[in-house]
Structures are given as structure tokens and as C-alpha cells.
Write an enzyme that holds these catalytic residues in place. Structure first.
Site, PDB file in Angstrom:
ATOM      1  N   CYS A 142       0.948  -1.116  -0.546  1.00  0.00           N
ATOM      2  CA  CYS A 142      -0.175   0.010   0.007  1.00  0.00           C
ATOM      3  C   CYS A 142       0.811   1.259   0.132  1.00  0.00           C
ATOM      4  O   CYS A 142       1.622   1.856  -1.293  1.00  0.00           O
ATOM      5  CB  CYS A 142      -1.130   0.034   1.046  1.00  0.00           C
ATOM      6  N   HIS A 235      -3.979  -4.524   0.126  1.00  0.00           N
ATOM      7  CA  HIS A 235      -3.961  -5.624   1.233  1.00  0.00           C
ATOM      8  C   HIS A 235      -4.727  -6.643   1.354  1.00  0.00           C
ATOM      9  O   HIS A 235      -5.593  -7.283   2.299  1.00  0.00           O
ATOM     10  CB  HIS A 235      -4.637  -4.599   2.504  1.00  0.00           C
ATOM     11  N   GLU A 237      -3.091  -9.439   3.360  1.00  0.00           N
ATOM     12  CA  GLU A 237      -2.839  -9.083   4.709  1.00  0.00           C
ATOM     13  C   GLU A 237      -4.330  -9.081   5.025  1.00  0.00           C
ATOM     14  O   GLU A 237      -4.030  -9.870   6.553  1.00  0.00           O
ATOM     15  CB  GLU A 237      -1.906  -9.269   5.306  1.00  0.00           C
TER      16      GLU A 237
END
Length: 305
Positions: A142, A235, A237
């Protein structure tokens, strides 16, 4: 194989409840194995949440990983207890002489500032320069992806008219790359950002390869130096509830907050989020570890250059 983590790290107990095999340093030192050394520069406000999210993904590999956490000397986090930072994180200066097989640099809540206006930008530049000679492969996430593209390659970022917020389909452009081994033609990725990088700027730099993009969220993943650098604008994750937490937090503060797109079942925030990105998130991180870290790093870690 298990992940080697600092003793008493909160993520250990959280992940054990998910049947993820982790071990603390005390037990790990009894094993005669050369683990892969992974360092995480965690710039996110909620450190413990981000630690857990990333460790969950790193656990999906048969290799033993030793995970360390780096912090900035020039910035003091406001949302994480100082005791946690002192126990589990080390300043970059204390790690400068070490080498690592892999590195992850997270996003940060400063994307609407110009890079040079970020208080810790000088230290970030120092770390970026260091990573080039002390790390085999680095993932930039990001804001870190935008910052890395700007620092290394002069790629600018641009403000968005409205926040890119939700889950968006991504298309692999170079599907034969090992990073995409096992991927479908389309995969989903969470995004939560106010700025973007432009496709034309990426394509204008011959050192960069655009390897995934979206008709909705734009540039998705950029690769450089044959996989020694990956810049991920979203993202993968994120946990299932991360966007929900962010949406409800912002809705209580501002009136212009929109629903995260493609996230809630039937776009109804009273219903559970529909998780559509987790399988590819696990696959991307395990592919990164297996093909760009483990198979590329020297056995003698001091030989990284």
C-alpha cells in the site's frame, strides 16, 4: 514447519487457536535448522493486528521462518503500548549491520501527505537504500508500495476523487511468473486508500513490470529486479473483519463514508463480510517465500548483496 517468533508475542496465542503452528525463540533454538530470516517494518497504527495478519500468511509454508520486527527511531506509535514496542521491536539502527532473506514493509496512515512531508521520510529513505544490499526480496504494501516506487524509480502518486475502498477483482498480466503459481486468472484484493499510481508511469519505466491490475482499482502488483522487489497497492493480508472495522470507525466520525464495495453479503452491513481473497493471499505469500526468498537467498546469509 513452524514460525519462530519472539517469546510472548501476542500473535502466538491468537494463532494457536487457528491451529497455526508457531514456536517461540526458546524452543526454536533447540533445533539445528537454518531458518529464513524475515524482518517486518510495521508502520500500521494497530501493530498487534498487523503482526497477526502477516504472521498468519507467513505460516503457510513448510519452511522455518524467523520473524523480527523493525521500528522507526523517528516516530513513536500512538496506538500500541510502549511496553509492546520495547519488548518485540528493534530500531533500524540496531539492525543496520544484519542481513535478511526477506522483508515486508507495511502501509502507513500518511498517504495524503507528500512523501517529503512525512516526518519519518528521511529514515524511510535510509531503510529503502539499506534493503537493496541487505535483503534478498522485499514486499512493499500500500503506502510503502507507493513510497518505494517513488524513491527507487521516481513514480509519482495521485489523489483519488474518492477513497478506493472495498474488494476488487485483479487480473494477472504475466501468469507464468512463479509468484502467481496456482493462481486463477482473476483474484480478489482488498483496497483502502486515497491515492494511486498510474499505469502509464509504471510502463514508462523499463525497470518495472506491471504484473497485475484491475479495471476498477488500477495498478495492483508491480515487480522489479527480477522479484527482489514487489510493490502491492492493496492489502491481501487483511483479516475478514478489517474493512468492516474501518467502515464503522469512519462512519462514526464522518457522514461521507461509503460502503466498502463487493464486501458485505448483498451490500448489507448488517450481514457478515464475504471473504473472497484469503486463498490467493496465502498462495501469494507462500509463493514469495518459496520462489523469491528461499530459492534465491544464499545459504550463508552474509553473502546477500
Amino acid at each position: 514447519m513452524p514460525l519462530r517468533l519472539p517469546d510472548r508475542l501476542p500473535a502466538i496465542e491468537l494463532l494457536k487457536h487457528e491451529n497455526i503452528f508457531v514456536m517461540d525463540d526458546t524452543r526454536a533454538h533447540m533445533q539445528d535448522i537454518r531458518p529464513l530470516k524475515i524482518v517486518i517494518l510495521n508502520l500500521m497504527p494497530l501493530k498487534i493486528t498487523t503482526e497477526t495478519d502477516l504472521i498468519r500468511l507467513l505460516s503457510n509454508t513448510p519452511l522455518q521462518l524467523e520473524v523480527s520486527f523493525m521500528k522507526l527511531r523517528s516516530h513513536t506509535p500512538k496506538n500500541t503500548p510502549i511496553e509492546h514496542m520495547m519488548m518485540f521491536y528493534r530500531d533500524f539502527e540496531s539492525m543496520r549491520d544484519e542481513k535478511f532473506d526477506g522483508m515486508i514493509i507495511t502501509g502507513a496512515p500518511v498517504e495524503q501527505l507528500e512523501f517529503e512531508d512525512v516526518g519519518y521520510w528521511p529514515e524511510i529513505q535510509d531503510i529503502f537504500a539499506w534493503a537493496r544490499t541487505h535483503v534478498t526480496s522485499t514486499l512493499f504494501i500500500c503506502w510503502a508500495a507507493q513510497a518505494g516506487l517513488y524513491y527507487y524509480y521516481g513514480v509519482p502518486k495521485y489523489p483519488l476523487e474518492k477513497k478506493m475502498f472495498g474488494i476488487f477483482p485483479q487480473y494477472t498480466l504475466v501468469p507464468q511468473l512463479p509468484i502467481f503459481r496456482g493462481f486463477d486468472d482473476v483474484f480478489q484484493m482488498p483496497h483502502s486508500r486515497h491515492t494511486e499510481v498510474h499505469r502509464d508511469d509504471i510502463l514508462a519505466r523499463p525497470e518495472l513490470t506491471l504484473i497485475a491490475e484491475s479495471p476498477d482499482s488500477g495498478v495492483s502488483i508491480v515487480m522489479a529486479r527480477e522479484g527482489r522487489e514487489f510493490f502491492i497497492t492493496g492489502h491481501l493480508e487483511y483479516a475478514p473483519n478489517t474493512l468492516d472495522t474501518e467502515y464503522r470507525r469512519d462512519k462514526d466520525i464522518r457522514k461521507d463514508v461509503e460502503l466498502p464495495r463487493n464486501y458485505y453479503r448483498h451490500d448489507d452491513p448488517s450481514l457478515e463480510p464475504l471473504v473472497t481473497w484469503r486463498a490467493h493471499a496465502n498462495l501469494l505469500y507462500s509463493n514469495w517465500i518459496n520462489y523469491y526468498v528461499y530459492q534465491e537467498t544464499p545459504y550463508d546469509i552474509s553473502q546477500i548483496k
